[in-house]
Design a protein around this motif. Structure first.
Motif, PDB file in Angstrom:
ATOM      1  N   MET A   1       0.829  -1.204   0.000  1.00 55.42           N
ATOM      2  CA  MET A   1       0.000   0.000   0.000  1.00 55.42           C
ATOM      3  C   MET A   1       0.870   1.263   0.000  1.00 55.42           C
ATOM      4  O   MET A   1       1.807   1.363   0.768  1.00 55.42           O
ATOM      5  N   GLN A   2       0.538   2.192  -0.899  1.00 58.00           N
ATOM      6  CA  GLN A   2       1.299   3.439  -0.937  1.00 58.00           C
ATOM      7  C   GLN A   2       0.619   4.479  -0.035  1.00 58.00           C
ATOM      8  O   GLN A   2      -0.610   4.527   0.018  1.00 58.00           O
ATOM      9  N   ASN A   3       1.412   5.278   0.649  1.00 59.57           N
ATOM     10  CA  ASN A   3       0.840   6.317   1.517  1.00 59.57           C
ATOM     11  C   ASN A   3       1.334   7.672   1.021  1.00 59.57           C
ATOM     12  O   ASN A   3       2.139   8.331   1.673  1.00 59.57           O
ATOM     13  N   ILE A   4       0.834   8.068  -0.147  1.00 60.01           N
ATOM     14  CA  ILE A   4       1.393   9.231  -0.833  1.00 60.01           C
ATOM     15  C   ILE A   4       1.064  10.552  -0.121  1.00 60.01           C
ATOM     16  O   ILE A   4       1.799  11.539  -0.247  1.00 60.01           O
ATOM     17  N   TYR A   5      -0.012  10.571   0.667  1.00 63.16           N
ATOM     18  CA  TYR A   5      -0.390  11.816   1.354  1.00 63.16           C
ATOM     19  C   TYR A   5       0.587  12.133   2.497  1.00 63.16           C
ATOM     20  O   TYR A   5       0.554  13.227   3.060  1.00 63.16           O
ATOM     21  N   ASP A   6       1.454  11.193   2.837  1.00 60.37           N
ATOM     22  CA  ASP A   6       2.501  11.481   3.825  1.00 60.37           C
ATOM     23  C   ASP A   6       3.821  11.864   3.154  1.00 60.37           C
ATOM     24  O   ASP A   6       4.824  12.050   3.835  1.00 60.37           O
ATOM     25  N   ASN A   7       3.807  11.974   1.826  1.00 57.83           N
ATOM     26  CA  ASN A   7       4.961  12.507   1.115  1.00 57.83           C
ATOM     27  C   ASN A   7       4.903  14.032   1.249  1.00 57.83           C
ATOM     28  O   ASN A   7       3.879  14.656   0.959  1.00 57.83           O
ATOM     29  N   LYS A   8       6.008  14.632   1.715  1.00 60.45           N
ATOM     30  CA  LYS A   8       6.038  16.064   2.062  1.00 60.45           C
ATOM     31  C   LYS A   8       5.603  16.966   0.898  1.00 60.45           C
ATOM     32  O   LYS A   8       4.769  17.851   1.063  1.00 60.45           O
ATOM     33  N   VAL A   9       6.192  16.703  -0.276  1.00 60.73           N
ATOM     34  CA  VAL A   9       5.912  17.566  -1.438  1.00 60.73           C
ATOM     35  C   VAL A   9       4.465  17.389  -1.885  1.00 60.73           C
ATOM     36  O   VAL A   9       3.730  18.356  -2.139  1.00 60.73           O
ATOM     37  N   PHE A  10       4.029  16.119  -1.958  1.00 62.01           N
ATOM     38  CA  PHE A  10       2.653  15.825  -2.372  1.00 62.01           C
ATOM     39  C   PHE A  10       1.674  16.530  -1.436  1.00 62.01           C
ATOM     40  O   PHE A  10       0.733  17.202  -1.873  1.00 62.01           O
ATOM     41  N   PHE A  11       1.897  16.366  -0.126  1.00 66.22           N
ATOM     42  CA  PHE A  11       0.963  16.891   0.872  1.00 66.22           C
ATOM     43  C   PHE A  11       0.848  18.413   0.788  1.00 66.22           C
ATOM     44  O   PHE A  11      -0.251  18.973   0.868  1.00 66.22           O
ATOM     45  N   LYS A  12       1.983  19.073   0.573  1.00 61.65           N
ATOM     46  CA  LYS A  12       1.986  20.548   0.488  1.00 61.65           C
ATOM     47  C   LYS A  12       1.142  21.008  -0.715  1.00 61.65           C
ATOM     48  O   LYS A  12       0.311  21.898  -0.605  1.00 61.65           O
ATOM     49  N   GLU A  13       1.368  20.338  -1.865  1.00 62.86           N
ATOM     50  CA  GLU A  13       0.613  20.688  -3.079  1.00 62.86           C
ATOM     51  C   GLU A  13      -0.875  20.420  -2.880  1.00 62.86           C
ATOM     52  O   GLU A  13      -1.726  21.208  -3.285  1.00 62.86           O
ATOM     53  N   TYR A  14      -1.168  19.265  -2.255  1.00 64.01           N
ATOM     54  CA  TYR A  14      -2.565  18.866  -2.051  1.00 64.01           C
ATOM     55  C   TYR A  14      -3.273  19.854  -1.123  1.00 64.01           C
ATOM     56  O   TYR A  14      -4.379  20.311  -1.412  1.00 64.01           O
ATOM     57  N   GLU A  15      -2.622  20.198  -0.015  1.00 64.31           N
ATOM     58  CA  GLU A  15      -3.205  21.152   0.946  1.00 64.31           C
ATOM     59  C   GLU A  15      -3.489  22.487   0.268  1.00 64.31           C
ATOM     60  O   GLU A  15      -4.534  23.093   0.496  1.00 64.31           O
ATOM     61  N   GLU A  16      -2.546  22.923  -0.575  1.00 61.10           N
ATOM     62  CA  GLU A  16      -2.701  24.190  -1.276  1.00 61.10           C
ATOM     63  C   GLU A  16      -3.924  24.152  -2.187  1.00 61.10           C
ATOM     64  O   GLU A  16      -4.723  25.078  -2.212  1.00 61.10           O
ATOM     65  N   MET A  17      -4.063  23.041  -2.914  1.00 61.85           N
ATOM     66  CA  MET A  17      -5.183  22.884  -3.841  1.00 61.85           C
ATOM     67  C   MET A  17      -6.509  22.896  -3.076  1.00 61.85           C
ATOM     68  O   MET A  17      -7.459  23.568  -3.457  1.00 61.85           O
TER      69      MET A  17
END
Ligand SMILES: C[S@@+](CC[C@H](N)C(=O)[O-])C[C@H]1O[C@@H](n2cnc3c(N)ncnc32)[C@H](O)[C@@H]1O
Length: 245
Positions: A1-17
């Motif tokens: 299982m991948q936990n991509i929302y705990d990737n720092k860069v991904f999470f920052k972009e997602y939060e911004e969106m």
């Protein structure tokens, strides 16, 4: 299982969106999802892939008697827990639903099922957690949106405009399985399932489909973001509600 929302860069972009006034969750997904909900007052609710807890808070404010949200991402749950008001959050992947012993009247999930590889097991586990007559309401990326497979595992431009009209390329619709895409970061893993696979899995586990919707943009959404009009060519999201028989 991948936990991509705990990737720092991904999470920052997602939060911004998600913090913007104009995003597809706010203008497209949530209004349709919410229109499919049964009455929540007095109900025991489990939200899968609850993220920052937006739906859990809505359920609580609508009078649900017990609300539990589960998610594999600590980043997302940390935000949720900051505004916790009587909601139970668990850092648990959907793959481990078998660890829960509770029973629920309603199980919900917004835009998270396409991250789970074994859909058959997921639906079987949900069925065990629901009371008889309990309801499952979920949204996911639409199969016509997840189908496309890029040989280089990238998001490539899969649309073309001819004589001023937009067309989307469709491929690999019946090749169900893993898709690796670039979304905020490279290497995001999602799982494509065609429509019959989704519906037949629900039927196999004793669910009666009560409503199916596909995303569209209303005039107000198009006024705020003209590109949402293209959902009439290719919807982003699929919504299903089903009752455990
Ligand atoms: C697109 S977000 C949606 C969040 C929330 N449901 C909403 O609509 O605001 C997808 C969420 O699913 C969670 N997720 C993805 N795979 C998961 C898994 N296998 N188990 C539990 N949560 C998962 C992610 O961590 C993320 O919080």
């Amino acid at each position: 299982m991948q936990n991509i929302y705990d990737n720092k860069v991904f999470f920052k972009e997602y939060e911004e969106m998600r913090s913007k006034d104009i995003n597809a969750n706010k203008l497209i997904e949530q209004p349709i999802f919410n229109s499919m909900l049964p009455m929540l007052r007095g109900k025991r609710i489990l939200d899968l892939g609850c993220g920052t807890g937006e739906f859990c808070r809505l359920a609580k404010s609508e009078g649900a008697s017990f609300v539990m949200g589960i998610d594999c991402s600590k980043n997302m749950l940390n935000v949720a827990k900051n505004c916790n008001d009587g909601i139970t959050y668990l850092n648990l992947p959907m793959e481990n639903l078998g660890k829960l012993n509770d029973k629920f009247d309603i199980v919900t999930s917004s835009l998270a099922f396409h991250y789970v590889e074994d859909f058959d097991k997921l639906i079987g586990d949900i069925s065990k957690l629901l009371i008889s007559g309990g309801e499952l309401i979920f949204s996911q990326e639409h199969p016509v949106a997840t189908a496309f497979k890029s040989p280089k595992n990238e998001r490539i431009d899969n649309k073309i405009d001819i004589h001023g009209k937009r067309y989307y390329l469709l491929s690999d619709y019946n090749n169900i399985g893993k898709r690796v895409v670039k979304w905020n970061v490279s290497g995001v893993i999602k799982y494509h399932r065609n429509f019959s696979e989704i519906i037949n899995t629900l039927i196999r586990h004793g669910f009666i489909i009560t409503k199916v919707m596909e995303s569209y943009a209303d005039e107000e959404a198009i006024k705020k973001e003209p590109k949402y009009a293209y959902q009439n060519d290719r919807p982003y999201f699929l919504f299903i509600s089903a009752k455990k028989s």
